[in-house]
Design an enzyme around this catalytic site. Structure first.
Site, PDB file in Angstrom:
ATOM      1  CG  ASP A  15      17.496 -53.916  55.360  1.00 36.89           C
ATOM      2  OD1 ASP A  15      18.817 -54.809  55.404  1.00 36.89           O
ATOM      3  OD2 ASP A  15      17.365 -52.745  55.488  1.00 36.89           O
ATOM      4  CB  VAL A  16      19.029 -56.403  50.513  1.00 38.61           C
ATOM      5  CG1 VAL A  16      17.694 -57.075  50.042  1.00 38.61           C
ATOM      6  CG2 VAL A  16      19.101 -55.087  50.355  1.00 38.61           C
TER       7      VAL A  16
END
Length: 130
Positions: A15-16
């Protein structure tokens, strides 16, 4: 019977924040349960032939450490306990250092495929929990 499934973290699972997205751990554990059924010689089509399905009704997961791209993980799955129609797996995901990345208790129920109502565990599944 405990079953271990090795995996490697892929770029699509990050994810980010640069680590494995929380939802991916649930998917990893699903892969681990599928591997457990296969090694127990309980493929899903055998349940279907009996008119039985298994449905996950609850997952209590603890996220312990982050995992990152390229890391090799081990998904461990073992039967914990069962009731009349419910059964519980305990699962852990370990990193290469042997540290627990996540663990969970996963509760499932056996259902009649026609009525969609709970049905007692078949003996071929129950024997792994007794």
């Amino acid at each position: 019977m405990q079953v271990c499934l090795p995996i490697e973290v892929r770029s699509t699972e990050i994810d980010v924040m640069g680590h494995v997205n929380n939802a991916k751990y649930l998917e990893y554990m699903e892969w681990g349960r599928e591997e457990w059924y296969n090694q127990a010689k309980l493929p899903f089509d055998e349940f279907t032939q009996m008119g039985i399905g298994t449905v996950t009704v609850s997952i209590h997961i603890q996220y312990r450490k982050e995992a990152t791209l390229g890391e090799k993980l081990m998904i461990k799955t073992k039967p914990l306990r069962c009731g009349n129609s419910s059964f519980v797996f305990f699962q852990e995901i370990h990193n290469e250092k042997g540290e627990v990345v996540a663990d969970a208790e996963v509760i499932s129920v056996t259902i009649d495929l026609q009525s969609r109502k709970s049905k007692p565990l078949p003996e071929l599944l129950r024997r792994y929990f007794d």
